[in-house]
Design an enzyme around this catalytic site. Structure first.
Site, short mmCIF file in Angstrom:
data_model
loop_
_atom_site.label_atom_id
_atom_site.label_comp_id
_atom_site.label_asym_id
_atom_site.label_seq_id
_atom_site.Cartn_x
_atom_site.Cartn_y
_atom_site.Cartn_z
N LYS A 101 25.43 5.65 70.99
CA LYS A 101 24.94 6.47 69.92
C LYS A 101 25.97 6.59 68.67
O LYS A 101 25.84 6.70 67.49
CB LYS A 101 24.82 7.87 70.27
CG LYS A 101 23.67 7.96 71.04
CD LYS A 101 22.92 9.53 71.09
CE LYS A 101 21.49 9.46 71.98
NZ LYS A 101 21.67 9.10 73.34
N GLU A 123 20.96 18.19 65.62
CA GLU A 123 20.55 18.95 66.67
C GLU A 123 20.78 17.88 67.82
O GLU A 123 21.01 17.06 67.75
CB GLU A 123 19.07 18.97 66.90
CG GLU A 123 18.20 17.85 67.20
CD GLU A 123 18.27 16.65 66.33
OE1 GLU A 123 18.38 16.87 64.95
OE2 GLU A 123 18.20 15.47 66.75
N SER A 388 23.03 0.70 77.66
CA SER A 388 23.16 1.50 76.52
C SER A 388 24.48 2.39 76.73
O SER A 388 25.11 2.87 75.57
CB SER A 388 21.98 2.15 76.17
OG SER A 388 21.47 2.89 77.38
#
Ligand SMILES: *Cc1c(COP(=O)(O)O)cnc(C)c1O
Length: 405
Positions: A101, A123, A388
């Site tokens: 991310k 958020e 990931s």
């Protein structure tokens, strides 16, 4: 390479189109006020992010702060336990903060800085996106408001602590079910009031144009690195690649490096407890076309047409839709989307830890489980999966719920 009339040689020139559509999916379905803000970000993206200065600064950050390029590891013992197929993993678990991310968060907040924004707004559901945003905001010295459902704040104490240590302002949202959906609405509301001085940063390849494009492009560093590394390591391309799909950012960035290659591409959605509505979050498998959170895609709806409640053991995968590019690649047939349930993912979590010394994020364990099944079917050849993230965040929950397997 061409498939169903789509030429993947020139794919990135045409998809998405200037209004943010991948075929019929994507677009921007927001209020006129927010539309102005989206256009400002879009214009900034096409000018600033394509400038030499921005690109070289982002490259330096990736190398010196994030620790990129992340390596590819040959999973030799895991491969041997299955048969002759060789399985490899692109190690996004070794990217700073332990997941992919941060790749797009660093890009988005660097863009915010170039745009002269004074604050970033985001958020978060499980808190992974919030932690990555808080990290990027701290790096660039910008204040950061993270909207989070009060229920999620209760459940995700370690991530809330991380965000606070990093200096972010975690704002509890108490409306409705007080989870991700309400947090998204609250963040959008705050942003609409203050878009001149702030920027909203989305957590995946979802939301209105230009986010699916921008996040895909920032994440494509995974696929570009992986293609070069794999060919250098083995002298050829992998036969197949695999990534898990929640909103779809790690998969979109990884796939981007291989779309024009003779490589089979597989996306893995979470089947949770099974295929009954409410027990899974396999939107591309069981969903239908619809609009949510500002974009048109394939989604899981309830009887009223609203986003359906979804479930997966992996909180990063339980989202009732997927990015518009995935809906498009699904329809075109360039990517095969399959599913893996909780139980197989938990097995893969332990298997990778035991056989390779890597504790994967439970999201990534879905890709590992799928790759193991695919290896059995293929019989020979090679598979490159995208790992990931790392699983430290999941250990307590998995041991508490499943014990040591
Ligand atoms: C958030 C997350 C995902 C799912 O998000 P995508 O946008 O689908 O990539 C997958 N793996 C990890 C480790 C995550 O933190």
């Amino acid at each position: 390479m061409t498939q169903n009339g789509i030429d993947f040689e020139t794919y990135f020139k045409h998809y998405p189109d200037e209004n943010g559509y991948f075929g019929k999916y994507g677009g921007s379905y927001v209020t006129p006020e927010l539309q102005k803000a989206m256009e400002e970000i879009r214009d900034a993206y096409f000018t600033i992010c394509k400038s030499r200065r921005f690109i070289s600064e982002l490259r330096r950050i990736r190398k010196e702060f994030q620790g990129r390029p992340t390596p590819i590891s040959h999973l030799e013992r895991l491969s041997a336990s299955i048969g002759n197929v060789q399985i490899y993993a692109k190690r996004e678990d070794l990217n700073h903060t332990g997941a992919h991310k941060l790749n797009h968060c660093m890009g988005e907040v660097l863009l915010a800085k170039y745009m002269g924004k004074k604050k970033v707004i985001a958020e978060t559901g499980a808190g992974q996106h919030g932690v990555a945003m808080a990290t990027a905001a701290a790096y660039f010295g910008l204040p950061c408001d993270i909207y989070m459902g009060a229920v999620d704040i209760e459940k995700q104490a370690p991530n809330v602590a991380r965000m606070k240590i990093l200096g972010a302002n975690v704002i509890p949202v108490t409306e409705g079910l007080a989870t991700l959906k309400e947090a998204v609405d609250a963040a959008f509301r705050a942003y609409a009031q203050d878009y001149k001085d702030s920027i909203y940063c989305i957590g995946s390849v979802v939301g209105p144009h230009p986010f699916p494009l921008m996040v895909r492009d920032f994440q494509s560093v995974i696929g570009i690195e992986a293609r070069a590394q794999f060919t250098e390591m083995t002298g050829e391309l992998p036969d197949a690649i695999v990534a898990c799909v929640g909103g779809g950012s790690n998969a979109a960035g990884f796939f981007a490096g291989f779309l024009n290659d003779p490589v089979a591409i597989h996306g893995v959605e979470p089947l949770g407890r099974g295929k009954q509505p409410g027990d899974h979050a396999a939107s591309l498998q069981y969903g239908e076309e619809g609009i949510m959170h500002g974009f048109n895609s394939i989604m899981l709806k309830d009887e009223t047409g609203a986003p359906a409640p979804v479930y997966s053991v992996a909180s990063g995968l339980d989202y009732p839709s997927s990015g518009p590019e995935h809906a498009f690649l699904h329809d075109v047939g360039r990517v095969q989307y399959g599913t893996v349930g909780d139980d197989a993912a938990v097995d893969a979590f332990f298997k990778l830890a035991r056989m390779e010394g890597i504790i994967p994020a439970i999201e990534s364990a879905h890709a590992v489980a799928y790759a193991m099944e695919l290896a059995k079917e293929m019989g020979r050849g090679s598979i490159l999966l995208n790992l990931s993230g790392r699983g430290d965040k999941d250990m307590d929950y998995i041991i508490g719920k499943y014990g040591i397997r």
